[in-house]
Design a protein around this motif. Structure first.
Motif, PDB file in Angstrom:
ATOM      1  N   ILE A  24      16.478   1.299   7.860  1.00  0.00           N
ATOM      2  CA  ILE A  24      15.056   2.605   7.498  1.00  0.00           C
ATOM      3  C   ILE A  24      15.894   3.731   7.615  1.00  0.00           C
ATOM      4  CG2 ILE A  24      13.313   3.055   8.219  1.00  0.00           C
ATOM      5  CD1 ILE A  24      12.277   0.646   9.467  1.00  0.00           C
ATOM      6  N   ARG A  25      17.067   4.205   8.257  1.00  0.00           N
ATOM      7  CA  ARG A  25      17.840   5.187   8.417  1.00  0.00           C
ATOM      8  C   ARG A  25      18.176   5.578   6.930  1.00  0.00           C
ATOM      9  NH1 ARG A  25      19.007   4.320  13.972  1.00  0.00           N
ATOM     10  NH2 ARG A  25      20.492   3.342  12.816  1.00  0.00           N
ATOM     11  N   ARG A  26      18.733   4.760   6.176  1.00  0.00           N
ATOM     12  CA  ARG A  26      19.589   4.075   5.033  1.00  0.00           C
ATOM     13  C   ARG A  26      18.510   4.297   3.689  1.00  0.00           C
ATOM     14  NH1 ARG A  26      22.289   0.584   4.212  1.00  0.00           N
ATOM     15  NH2 ARG A  26      21.673  -1.312   5.935  1.00  0.00           N
ATOM     16  N   HIS A  27      17.485   3.432   3.880  1.00  0.00           N
ATOM     17  CA  HIS A  27      16.753   3.371   2.860  1.00  0.00           C
ATOM     18  C   HIS A  27      15.407   4.142   3.166  1.00  0.00           C
ATOM     19  CE1 HIS A  27      19.838   0.931   1.599  1.00  0.00           C
ATOM     20  NE2 HIS A  27      19.968   0.294   2.719  1.00  0.00           N
ATOM     21  N   GLY A  28      14.543   4.040   3.825  1.00  0.00           N
ATOM     22  CA  GLY A  28      13.333   4.413   4.276  1.00  0.00           C
ATOM     23  C   GLY A  28      12.990   2.846   4.709  1.00  0.00           C
ATOM     24  N   VAL A  29      11.647   3.206   4.625  1.00  0.00           N
ATOM     25  CA  VAL A  29      10.563   2.191   5.170  1.00  0.00           C
ATOM     26  C   VAL A  29       9.505   1.674   2.636  1.00  0.00           C
ATOM     27  CG1 VAL A  29       8.488   1.350   5.560  1.00  0.00           C
ATOM     28  CG2 VAL A  29       9.440   2.753   7.095  1.00  0.00           C
ATOM     29  N   PRO A  30      10.119   0.011   2.065  1.00  0.00           N
ATOM     30  CA  PRO A  30       9.587  -0.021   1.362  1.00  0.00           C
ATOM     31  C   PRO A  30       8.047   0.219   1.863  1.00  0.00           C
ATOM     32  CG  PRO A  30      11.317  -1.932   2.605  1.00  0.00           C
ATOM     33  CD  PRO A  30      11.045  -0.398   3.576  1.00  0.00           C
ATOM     34  N   ALA A  31       7.424   0.972   0.284  1.00  0.00           N
ATOM     35  CA  ALA A  31       6.241   0.551   0.318  1.00  0.00           C
ATOM     36  C   ALA A  31       5.241  -0.975   0.287  1.00  0.00           C
ATOM     37  CB  ALA A  31       5.414   1.495  -0.503  1.00  0.00           C
ATOM     38  N   GLU A  32       6.605  -2.099  -0.917  1.00  0.00           N
ATOM     39  CA  GLU A  32       5.982  -3.266  -0.958  1.00  0.00           C
ATOM     40  C   GLU A  32       7.441  -3.711  -1.418  1.00  0.00           C
ATOM     41  OE1 GLU A  32       4.548  -3.708  -5.240  1.00  0.00           O
ATOM     42  OE2 GLU A  32       3.411  -3.390  -4.220  1.00  0.00           O
ATOM     43  N   ARG A  33       7.591  -5.196  -1.527  1.00  0.00           N
ATOM     44  CA  ARG A  33       8.337  -5.584  -2.662  1.00  0.00           C
ATOM     45  C   ARG A  33       8.133  -6.167  -3.601  1.00  0.00           C
ATOM     46  NH1 ARG A  33      14.188  -6.412  -1.839  1.00  0.00           N
ATOM     47  NH2 ARG A  33      15.087  -8.444  -2.386  1.00  0.00           N
ATOM     48  N   LYS A  34       9.105  -6.133  -4.766  1.00  0.00           N
ATOM     49  CA  LYS A  34       9.360  -6.606  -6.115  1.00  0.00           C
ATOM     50  C   LYS A  34       9.562  -7.635  -5.763  1.00  0.00           C
ATOM     51  CE  LYS A  34      10.237  -1.629  -7.844  1.00  0.00           C
ATOM     52  NZ  LYS A  34      11.110  -0.937  -8.699  1.00  0.00           N
ATOM     53  N   VAL A  35       8.491  -8.167  -6.344  1.00  0.00           N
ATOM     54  CA  VAL A  35       8.901  -9.450  -6.909  1.00  0.00           C
ATOM     55  C   VAL A  35       7.928  -9.676  -8.108  1.00  0.00           C
ATOM     56  CG1 VAL A  35       9.039 -10.086  -4.297  1.00  0.00           C
ATOM     57  CG2 VAL A  35       6.722  -9.907  -5.362  1.00  0.00           C
ATOM     58  N   ASN A  36       8.646 -11.722  -8.932  1.00  0.00           N
ATOM     59  CA  ASN A  36       8.109 -11.882 -10.150  1.00  0.00           C
ATOM     60  C   ASN A  36       6.840 -11.869 -10.281  1.00  0.00           C
ATOM     61  OD1 ASN A  36       7.765 -14.389  -9.372  1.00  0.00           O
ATOM     62  ND2 ASN A  36      10.130 -14.880 -10.067  1.00  0.00           N
ATOM     63  N   LEU A  37       6.245 -12.728 -10.984  1.00  0.00           N
ATOM     64  CA  LEU A  37       4.876 -12.857 -10.936  1.00  0.00           C
ATOM     65  C   LEU A  37       4.235 -13.859 -10.486  1.00  0.00           C
ATOM     66  CD1 LEU A  37       3.225 -11.999 -14.588  1.00  0.00           C
ATOM     67  CD2 LEU A  37       2.523 -10.626 -12.653  1.00  0.00           C
ATOM     68  N   TRP A  38       5.291 -15.325 -10.145  1.00  0.00           N
ATOM     69  CA  TRP A  38       5.295 -16.630 -10.003  1.00  0.00           C
ATOM     70  C   TRP A  38       5.161 -16.402  -8.427  1.00  0.00           C
ATOM     71  CZ3 TRP A  38       2.988 -20.869  -9.815  1.00  0.00           C
ATOM     72  CH2 TRP A  38       3.682 -21.622  -8.613  1.00  0.00           C
ATOM     73  N   ARG A  39       5.679 -15.281  -7.910  1.00  0.00           N
ATOM     74  CA  ARG A  39       6.291 -14.765  -6.170  1.00  0.00           C
ATOM     75  C   ARG A  39       5.186 -13.979  -5.225  1.00  0.00           C
ATOM     76  NH1 ARG A  39       9.581 -18.863  -5.198  1.00  0.00           N
ATOM     77  NH2 ARG A  39      11.182 -18.170  -6.006  1.00  0.00           N
ATOM     78  N   ARG A  40       4.153 -13.358  -6.226  1.00  0.00           N
ATOM     79  CA  ARG A  40       3.138 -12.775  -6.246  1.00  0.00           C
ATOM     80  C   ARG A  40       2.026 -13.802  -6.376  1.00  0.00           C
ATOM     81  NH1 ARG A  40       2.416  -6.956  -8.028  1.00  0.00           N
ATOM     82  NH2 ARG A  40       4.504  -5.878  -8.970  1.00  0.00           N
ATOM     83  N   TYR A  41       2.031 -14.633  -6.706  1.00  0.00           N
ATOM     84  CA  TYR A  41       1.050 -15.531  -7.505  1.00  0.00           C
ATOM     85  C   TYR A  41       1.323 -16.390  -5.780  1.00  0.00           C
ATOM     86  CZ  TYR A  41      -1.465 -19.492  -8.062  1.00  0.00           C
ATOM     87  OH  TYR A  41      -2.420 -20.993  -8.313  1.00  0.00           O
ATOM     88  N   THR A  42       2.021 -16.723  -5.376  1.00  0.00           N
ATOM     89  CA  THR A  42       2.083 -18.057  -4.492  1.00  0.00           C
ATOM     90  C   THR A  42       2.136 -16.609  -3.013  1.00  0.00           C
ATOM     91  OG1 THR A  42       4.479 -18.888  -5.633  1.00  0.00           O
ATOM     92  CG2 THR A  42       3.867 -19.529  -3.067  1.00  0.00           C
ATOM     93  N   GLY A  43       2.014 -15.644  -3.238  1.00  0.00           N
ATOM     94  CA  GLY A  43       2.124 -15.186  -1.564  1.00  0.00           C
ATOM     95  C   GLY A  43       0.671 -14.924  -1.323  1.00  0.00           C
ATOM     96  N   ILE A  44      -0.105 -14.669  -2.262  1.00  0.00           N
ATOM     97  CA  ILE A  44      -1.972 -14.017  -2.790  1.00  0.00           C
ATOM     98  C   ILE A  44      -2.464 -15.912  -2.509  1.00  0.00           C
ATOM     99  CG2 ILE A  44      -3.665 -13.241  -3.881  1.00  0.00           C
ATOM    100  CD1 ILE A  44      -1.537 -11.715  -5.701  1.00  0.00           C
ATOM    101  N   LYS A  45      -2.313 -16.554  -2.832  1.00  0.00           N
ATOM    102  CA  LYS A  45      -2.425 -18.258  -3.192  1.00  0.00           C
ATOM    103  C   LYS A  45      -2.611 -18.061  -1.221  1.00  0.00           C
ATOM    104  CE  LYS A  45      -2.826 -22.578  -4.417  1.00  0.00           C
ATOM    105  NZ  LYS A  45      -1.850 -23.744  -5.330  1.00  0.00           N
ATOM    106  N   THR A  46      -0.883 -18.163  -0.858  1.00  0.00           N
ATOM    107  CA  THR A  46      -0.686 -18.595   0.873  1.00  0.00           C
ATOM    108  C   THR A  46      -1.360 -17.633   1.217  1.00  0.00           C
ATOM    109  OG1 THR A  46       1.192 -19.379  -0.336  1.00  0.00           O
ATOM    110  CG2 THR A  46       0.171 -19.054   2.221  1.00  0.00           C
ATOM    111  N   PHE A  47      -1.341 -16.441   1.762  1.00  0.00           N
ATOM    112  CA  PHE A  47      -1.973 -15.859   2.884  1.00  0.00           C
ATOM    113  C   PHE A  47      -3.289 -14.642   1.873  1.00  0.00           C
ATOM    114  CE2 PHE A  47       2.201 -16.252   3.527  1.00  0.00           C
ATOM    115  CZ  PHE A  47       2.648 -17.298   4.536  1.00  0.00           C
TER     116      PHE A  47
END
Length: 351
Positions: free
Chosen positions: A320-343
């Motif tokens: 966090i000191r070096r990069h800050g706190v990410p607002a979200e993780r950049k992933v492709n459409l399939w990973r987005r779909y998988t995350g939303i479907k699961t959780f």
């Protein structure tokens, strides 16, 4: 620091708990558990702050998320840290980069080398060697169950405890063929066998091994969700292809497996259940077996210093000191779909 402990499966509870304990011991941290309702209906840590609600996890606005599983919702804020659910590097999913994580906190040198090579290839995550947090629990409880062990031995009139801890995977498990061999071991050697099955074991095998224990006085069945207690109590462990093999070897104790699928086998592997008694005699005194166990300790996880969780928290703060706190993780459409479907989905905060 706001810390989200991402607990998708029951086995993750005692992996994550040392991080909670260290964070609270430090002071100045807030800790929230996200507990996946579909897999963990009853969360056992009643004094911890936790939720089944992904919206609450999002609204908590974590600065770091520690995750032993393979997936975490991309839309959650915070540094997403993979901390692994074991040591079984031979399992095909262990080295797959799914792009959900900002950092991989590795258990020991063999994992660090592998993930550093992957980091150089993908260039979208960092690697830090910390050790595995369940080792902190081991350090704290090395002699916590000595009285339980002695009580079992006294009640059985036996000299040693053997732990049978197989995997649940139908293609890898020894459950269908090991029952008679376990009975023979108790009849021909001065041992009591404790059976501890994986939480995901098929119900028919659970019932079969409960019945086996009911029928044989020197075979005990245990239903606790964690195997760690029995690893500390046992002298020898029997398994097949499971991460528990490495956990036991890291305690410098001998392991016997049946047809393990590992590429490099650094313990006693047998091909037939009828070989079990002879293997039991061999593993306890063979110098090569002892040397191989010590190689595993040095390369898989040498961190039995009780400071793994501390290193993880420090590693997150440094990121966090070096990069800050990410607002979200950049992933492709399939990973987005998988995350939303699961959780599921959440209502996003306005920026």
């Amino acid at each position: 620091m706001r810390i989200l402990l991402f607990c998708e499966n029951k086995y993750a509870i005692d992996i994550l708990q040392p991080i909670e304990q260290e964070a609270l011991r430090e002071g100045g941290n807030e800790v929230l558990w996200y507990v996946h309702r579909k897999k963990i209906a009853d969360f056992p840590l009643i004094t911890s702050r936790w939720t089944h609600d992904m919206q609450q996890a999002y609204d908590f606005s974590p600065e770091v998320i520690f995750c032993p599983g393979n997936i975490v919702p991309y839309y959650l804020p915070g540094v997403k840290v993979q901390i692994f659910h074991g040591y079984a590097s031979e399992k095909k999913g262990h080295w797959i980069i799914r792009h959900y994580f900002d950092a991989y906190f590795t258990q020991g040198p063999i994992f660090t080398r592998g993930f550093e090579a992957l980091a150089a290839r993908y260039r979208n995550f960092e690697v830090l060697e910390t050790g595995w947090p369940r080792q902190d629990w081991v350090k704290e409880h090395l002699h916590a169950f000595d009285q339980d062990r002695e009580a079992i031995l006294a009640a059985s009139g036996r000299k040693q405890i053997v732990l049978y801890a197989p995997t649940f995977s139908p293609s890898l498990t020894s459950l269908p063929v090991m029952r008679e061999a376990l009975v023979e071991l108790t009849e021909k050697r001065d041992v009591v066998v404790i059976i501890k099955l994986h939480p995901l074991t098929a119900p028919e095998w659970v019932e079969a091994y409960k019945q086996l224990a009911d029928e044989h006085p020197h075979i005990l069945y245990r239903e606790d969700f964690s195997v760690a207690k029995y690893q500390l109590m046992a002298d020898v462990m029997i398994s097949d292809t499971s991460s528990t093999i490495y956990e036991f070897l890291l305690k410098d104790k001998p392991v016997i497996t049946l047809r393990a699928s590992a590429k490099e086998i650094r313990w006693k592997d047998i091909q037939e259940p009828t070989e079990l008694c002879a293997a039991f005699d061999e593993v306890q005194h063979d110098e090569e077996q002892i040397r191989q166990r010590r190689w595993v300790i040095e390369n898989y996880d040498p961190y039995l210093d009780g400071k793994v969780a501390h290193r993880m928290l420090e590693g997150a703060r440094d990121y966090i000191r070096r990069h800050g706190v990410p607002a979200e993780r950049k992933v492709n459409l399939w990973r987005r779909y998988t995350g939303i479907k699961t959780f599921g989905w959440v209502k996003r905060h306005k920026k």
